[in-house]
Every structure is written in structure tokens, then in C-alpha cells.
Design an enzyme around this catalytic site. Structure first.
Site, mmCIF file in Angstrom:
data_model
loop_
_atom_site.group_PDB
_atom_site.id
_atom_site.type_symbol
_atom_site.label_atom_id
_atom_site.label_comp_id
_atom_site.label_asym_id
_atom_site.label_seq_id
_atom_site.Cartn_x
_atom_site.Cartn_y
_atom_site.Cartn_z
ATOM 1 N N SER A 90 -10.421 0.110 6.818
ATOM 2 C CA SER A 90 -9.762 0.142 5.505
ATOM 3 C C SER A 90 -9.094 -1.139 5.059
ATOM 4 O O SER A 90 -8.665 -1.234 3.911
ATOM 5 C CB SER A 90 -8.723 1.258 5.482
ATOM 6 O OG SER A 90 -9.360 2.472 5.197
ATOM 7 N N SER A 146 -9.970 2.301 2.567
ATOM 8 C CA SER A 146 -9.014 2.987 1.726
ATOM 9 C C SER A 146 -8.028 2.063 1.010
ATOM 10 O O SER A 146 -7.407 2.489 0.038
ATOM 11 C CB SER A 146 -8.216 3.984 2.571
ATOM 12 O OG SER A 146 -7.400 3.322 3.511
ATOM 13 N N LYS A 176 0.848 -1.191 0.000
ATOM 14 C CA LYS A 176 0.000 0.000 0.000
ATOM 15 C C LYS A 176 0.888 1.246 0.000
ATOM 16 O O LYS A 176 1.887 1.284 0.729
ATOM 17 C CB LYS A 176 -0.915 -0.021 1.241
ATOM 18 C CG LYS A 176 -1.928 1.117 1.289
ATOM 19 C CD LYS A 176 -2.855 1.000 2.511
ATOM 20 C CE LYS A 176 -3.908 2.095 2.531
ATOM 21 N NZ LYS A 176 -4.861 1.957 3.661
#
Ligand code: GLN
Length: 491
Positions: free
Chosen positions: A183, A159, A78
């Protein structure tokens, strides 16, 4: 089986038996990324050459008998994790061309164990969002689509939308993600994969771009519960560089997955039965509980009475912490700079240009609830309610060993739905923010499909630092569900 179809556990076996090399495996994923990333937009940065080099080095280590627990496994990272020498954006314009001179502890741990990094994954800007629509690098497409409307592009959740979409579409064997309010779990559920937010303190936050420091936790996403357990074992561990990192041994998470649930008491919180919840989600929840009873667990009704205050509490605490964490992006020290007439003008221009609308909204809410005169009414009140939410769970542990709920209140929605109303978007987090506020581990596991063929997930919440029971319950749900559906877009 194609190499990209292997689970992480199968990949480790294939590497160990020399049926495939890390370089071959890495090349298969790089090919898949080249073909599908232009459409899915899951990766912001692909580090193909560095990945091949790392794979070669990994193959050499294995040949010398020096294989680590993740030796040769290709992962996506990420873009919130600082990676030494590799651009890190937090999916924001404000970081500009920032290249960190250091490696986050979690990614350093993965490298230490032999993992190969394919690149940096798209996400909501600064991890604020539930759709990946707030990224400055464009939306990510969910590789799944509705049976009756296949051309409608769906969000992967957020997210960690790039992480979940990449793993579901077989553009990585697993990925790192972070979870401040859901998330990891919400995008995992939307993309038909598993993901765990461990206990607060289980993984070091050092080198992860901060959103809300008292809630942020790193964790993995991967296709199976076992793969999550393998990844978390490498990611977790005490780190003196993060004062909130727990000085506790990392248990054998992988062994816990197969442990079974005989004799476990599974709490079913009545407050999570929301009015207006889709019947399919309610039915899947019931089904999950029935599976656990068949596997030898007992289900018990419990009450978490302050649940209804969790979302408003989260949306005071998280923006408050975000507004102070994001004060550092001033155009002076790193990232984007917009010159101005004087220093204040430089700050204002840089921040106005660098932050997207959702991040600006959070900074304004956070600054407001922390300001003199409103601090007691909002921030302090939210902290008190947070303590009550935490106490709800502490009292529940007298009656149960784990809690099972739906992961999300809906399946993945379309890119053109929900966008204009921030509050509707915030409702996505209704089942997940409680675990962050209480600091507890939460696992999302795919459990079935809705009538449109979209994946739905269940959530398992456990006691602090008892990820093992969470993995055991998740493993049992996974085995009973036999979820083998595949997304339409896949390598
Ligand atoms: N969707 C939530 C938010 O927008 C949670 C995000 C997260 O966990 N990083 O704040």
C-alpha cells in the site's frame, strides 16, 4: 519556482535561508488543496486553521534558533493514523465521527521534528485495496492520465491512494502512508513518486488503526528518494508502546541516498518474470539493472522459489489478522452504532451498515480460515509457507546485497476496470507482498513512463534493517532515470 514545486529537501533549505516562511509555504499548499481537492478527493479532512497555527508556531521556533529536522514542512497524514483532536476515519463508515484522544507515535514524532499537518488523506477502507475504490469517502483520482484517452479517470493505486495522489499533484510536500501488502509502493509507482515500506519494527504501529498486525508498517511517500529518507528518519525509532518496535538506532538515511552502488551485488529473482507481464515493464526492469551496472554494481540472477505462493499466503494471513483486529468495531465502544432489538442485533446491524463490501469479504475469509476444522488447512499452512518465503530471502542474501524488481505488474488502471473481480485486484500485489511476509524493507522509485505517458516504478528490497542500502540503490536508479515527468493535474 512555485513553493508547491519544491521538494521537501529544497523546502527545508528555503525555510532555513528565510526565502519563505512556513506560513507562506503552508498557505500555498492550502490554496492548492482548495483548488484541486474537489476533483482529486485526496483529502478526507483538511485542517486549514490548525495548519496555519502550527506554521506560525514553527516560524517562531525557527526565529528562536530552535528548528527541528522537519521544521515548517507541510505534510498530509493518511487517515489511518490517529491524530489527537482530529477526526480519524480509516475511510470507513464504522468509525463514525470518532475523534482520537491521542496521537499515533509516528505522527507525534513528525510533530516533534516541526512538521505541519495539512489534513487527513483518503485511502481504501481499513487499508484493504489497491485502487482507493473501497473508501467510504469516494474514490481518489490519479493526477496522471493516458495520453490517448485523457478523460478516462485512473486510480491512484491503494491503499495509500490519497497520500500518493496528494504528493504527486503537489497538495503536500510528503505524506505518511502504511503498507501491509504493497500500500505504499503500489500507489507511489502509480503516481510517479517514491515511497518506502521500512523493515517491520522500524516504525511504531502504536496509534495506527490495525489491519494485519504482523504485516502492517508505516512509511513515507514523497517525490524523491532523499525526501523519503528525511521523512523516515523522523518517523522511525523505538517505541515502548509497540512491543514489535525494534530497539535499534535510526541511521542517517539521508546520507545513504548519495552513497552509490559501487561493488554492490543486485539480485534479480527469476520468479518475478511473470508470464504475460507487459513488455514495457520487462524493458524498464532491464534498463534499471543496466543503470545499476553502469554505476558500478554487479547484477546476479537469484531464485526465490516460493514466490508463487506469496499471494495466496498473504490473502490467508492478512484477512485472518484483519478479522480479529476488526472484531473491536461492535457499535458499543466507539464510532457508529445502529440500535437493535438486543445486543447481538446491535452488533449485526452496526457491522453490516458500517463495513463496506471489501472489508466484509476480508472478515468472512479471515473468520473462515481461522475456524475450527479449517485452521490447520489454511491458517497454519499459510504460516508455514510464510516461513519458507522468509527463508528464500535469507538464502538470497548470501548472493546479493539488494534485490531489484518491478514495483507493479501494470501502470495505473482506470476506475472502471478490475473492480468487479476481487482476484484480479489482488494480483496487483504480486511483487510487493513478499517483502511484507518476510518483514523486509521495500522502496518504490519512479523509473520511466509507459507508451501512454503513465509512470512506472521499480522496487528495491533489502535486508532487514538495512534501509541504507535500499536508499543507496534507489538513489542510484533515481539519478540514472532522471525522472522529471509531471502529472496533468498539478498545483
Ligand atoms: N492491496 C493489498 C490488500 O488489499 C495491500 C493493502 C495494504 O498494503 N494495506 O490487502
Amino acid at each position: 519556482m512555485r513553493p508547491t514545486d519544491l521538494t521537501l529537501a529544497q523546502g527545508l533549505d528555503a525555510l532555513e535561508r528565510r526565502e519563505i516562511s512556513s506560513l507562506e509555504l503552508t498557505d500555498a499548499f492550502l490554496d492548492a488543496i482548495e483548488r484541486l481537492n474537489p476533483r482529486l478527493n485526496a483529502y478526507i479532512t483538511v485542517t486549514a486553521e490548525a495548519a496555519r497555527e502550527a506554521a506560525r508556531a514553527s516560524d517562531a521556533r525557527r526565529a528562536k534558533g530552535e528548528a527541528g529536522p522537519l521544521e515548517g514542512i507541510p505534510l498530509g497524514i493518511k487517515d489511518l493514523f490517529c491524530t489527537e483532536g482530529v477526526r480519524t476515519t480509516a475511510a470507513s463508515r464504522i468509525l463514525g465521527p470518532f475523534v482520537p484522544p491521542y496521537e499515533s507515535t509516528v505522527t507525534a514524532n513528525l510533530k516533534r521534528d516541526g512538521a505541519v499537518f495539512l489534513g487527513k488523506l483518503n485511502m481504501d477502507e481499513f487499508a484493504m485495496g489497491s485502487s482507493n475504490l473501497t473508501s467510504a469517502f469516494g474514490p481518489v483520482e490519479n493526477p496522471w492520465s493516458r495520453a490517448n484517452d485523457p478523460s478516462k479517470r485512473l486510480v491512484p493505486g491503494g491503499s495509500s491512494g490519497g497520500s500518493a495522489a496528494a504528493v504527486a499533484a503537489r497538495l503536500a510536500m510528503g505524506a505518511t502512508a502504511t503498507d501491509t501488502g504493497g500500500s505504499i509502493r503500489q500507489p507511489a509507482a502509480f503516481c510517479g513518486i517514491a515511497g518506502i515500506k521500512p523493515t517491520y519494527g522500524r516504525c511504531s504501529r502504536w496509534g495506527i488503526v490495525a489491519f494485519a498486525s504482523s504485516l502492517d508498517q508505516a512509511g513515507p511517500v514523497a517525490r524523491t528518494v532523499e525526501d523519503n529518507a528525511i521523512l523516515l528518519s523522523s518517523m522511525a525509532g523505538h517505541d515502548p508502546k509497540d512491543s514489535t518496535s525494534a530497539n535499534l538506532p535510526v541511521p542517517d538515511f539521508r546520507a545513504a541516498v548519495a552513497r552509490g552502488v559501487k561493488g554492490l551485488r543486485i539480485g534479480v529473482p527469476e520468479e518475478y518474470r511473470l508470464p504475460g507481464m507487459p513488455a514495457e515493464i520487462e524493458a524498464l526492469w532491464e534498463q534499471g539493472l543496466a543503470w545499476l551496472r553502469e554505476a558500478g554494481a554487479e547484477t546476479v540472477p537469484i531464485s526465490l522459489p516460493h514466490t508463487k505462493y506469496a499471494l495466496p499466503t498473504y490473502y490467508v494471513v492478512a484477512p485472518a489478522e484483519a478479522s480479529s483486529n476488526l472484531a473491536r468495531y461492535d457499535g458499543v465502544r466507539f464510532g457508529l452504532r445502529e440500535n437493535g432489538a438486543d445486543l447481538k442485533d446491535l452488533y449485526e446491524r452496526t457491522r453490516a451498515r458500517g463495513f463496506g463490501a471489501e472489508v466484509r469479504r476480508r472478515i468472512m475469509i479471515g473468520t473462515y480460515v481461522l475456524s475450527a476444522g479449517y485452521y490447520d488447512a489454511y491458517y497454519l499452512k499459510a504460516q508455514k509457507v510464510r516461513a519458507l518465503i522468509r527463508r528464500d530471502f535469507e538464502e538470497a542474501w548470501a548472493q546479493c546485497d539488494a534485490i531489484v524488481t518491478p514495483a507493479t505488474p501494470s501502470a495505473a488502471f482506470a476506475m472502471d476496470e478490475k473492480q468487479d473481480d476481487p482476484v484480479t485486484m489482488y494480483l496487483n500485489d504480486v511483487f510487493t507482498v513478499t517483502a511484507n511476509l518476510a518483514g523486509l524493507p521495500g522502496l518504490a522509485v519512479p523509473a520511466g513512463l509507459d507508451a501512454q505517458g503513465l509512470p512506472l516504478g521499480l522496487q528495491v528490497i533489502g535486508r532487514a534493517f538495512d534501509e541504507e542500502t535500499v536508499f543507496a540503490v534507489g538513489g542510484a536508479i533515481e539519478r540514472a532515470a532522471g525522472f522529471d515527468a509531471k502529472p496533468g493535474i498539478m498545483a
